[in-house]
Design a protein around this motif. Structure first.
Motif, PDB file in Angstrom:
ATOM      1  N   SER A 146       0.831  -1.212   0.000  1.00 53.06           N
ATOM      2  CA  SER A 146       0.000   0.000   0.000  1.00 53.06           C
ATOM      3  C   SER A 146       0.862   1.258   0.000  1.00 53.06           C
ATOM      4  O   SER A 146       0.536   2.238  -0.679  1.00 53.06           O
ATOM      5  N   ASN A 149       2.101   1.909  -3.484  1.00 54.83           N
ATOM      6  CA  ASN A 149       1.103   2.562  -4.330  1.00 54.83           C
ATOM      7  C   ASN A 149       1.076   4.072  -4.093  1.00 54.83           C
ATOM      8  O   ASN A 149       0.982   4.862  -5.043  1.00 54.83           O
ATOM      9  N   THR A 153       2.066   7.166  -6.614  1.00 56.03           N
ATOM     10  CA  THR A 153       1.152   8.286  -6.826  1.00 56.03           C
ATOM     11  C   THR A 153       1.854   9.617  -6.561  1.00 56.03           C
ATOM     12  O   THR A 153       1.626  10.607  -7.269  1.00 56.03           O
TER      13      THR A 153
END
Length: 215
Positions: A146, A149, A153
């Motif tokens: 997570s 990710n 971003t």
């Protein structure tokens, strides 16, 4: 203007992109843990205040937050913001991503079985020792995908700083595209972002492999 000249100019802007990226990570990763502790604090006023902060950070666009952090001090207090632009960018990005990381940490920590806390208590561990010696090593492994990710971003979100007229790679690409009336700089910028994200994903995958012994 040749593609070689475009790449050279955008490479200079890419240095600023990397600087924003790394400074945001350096500040937001530990700050996210502090925000998490505030989020789960038993002192309800603090807990609710942190929940509101997380809700605002996650519920409003980062670009809007950057604009508020940059122009807010001028409109509220008449502050001279001439040399404040970079500080506003790092402050806005770090506080935004800290909210996301706090929720990622919370999901990882709450996934640890209660029995492990009870076993640690029986062994005479304090709450601090339990967290750092038993919980945290497992949480790092759990939340790493997570976090990866969010880091990817962040690479793309660095382009949003053009909203406060800060010159980084995407801003340079826009300037060249406007001056030369061509979309080539945007394709070059896309390649820069893709390669940067590929390297980030590769590095994070190495970290995941290093932590495989927790299986």
């Amino acid at each position: 203007m040749s593609i070689e000249v475009m790449v050279r100019q955008m490479t200079a802007g890419f240095g600023q992109t990397c600087l924003i990226f790394f400074l945001t990570l350096i500040f937001s990763l530990p700050l996210g843990m502090i925000v998490y502790f505030g989020r789960v604090c038993r002192f309800k006023p603090l807990s609710w205040l942190v929940k509101i902060y997380i809700s605002i950070m996650r519920g409003t666009p980062l670009m809007l937050q950057l604009l508020i952090w940059y122009f807010g001090p001028f409109y509220l207090w008449g502050m001279n913001i001439g040399g404040y632009k970079f500080t506003a960018i790092i402050l806005g990005c770090s506080l935004n991503y800290a909210a996301y990381f706090a929720e990622i940490y919370r999901s990882g920590i709450e996934s640890i079985p209660t029995g492990q806390y009870e076993a640690a208590q029986l062994l005479g561990y304090t709450r601090v020792q339990t967290f750092f010696k038993i919980v945290l090593p497992q949480v790092v492994k759990i939340v790493l995908p997570s976090v990866t990710n969010e880091v990817i971003t962040l690479v793309k979100d660095t382009s949003l700083v053009y909203s406060v007229s800060y010159i980084e790679m995407f801003a340079v690409a826009k300037q060249i595209a406007a001056a030369q009336t061509t979309v080539v700089p945007f394709f070059i910028a896309g390649i820069f972002y893709y390669v940067f994200n590929y390297v980030v994903a590769w590095v994070m995958e190495l970290f995941e492999k290093k932590l495989n012994y927790y299986r």
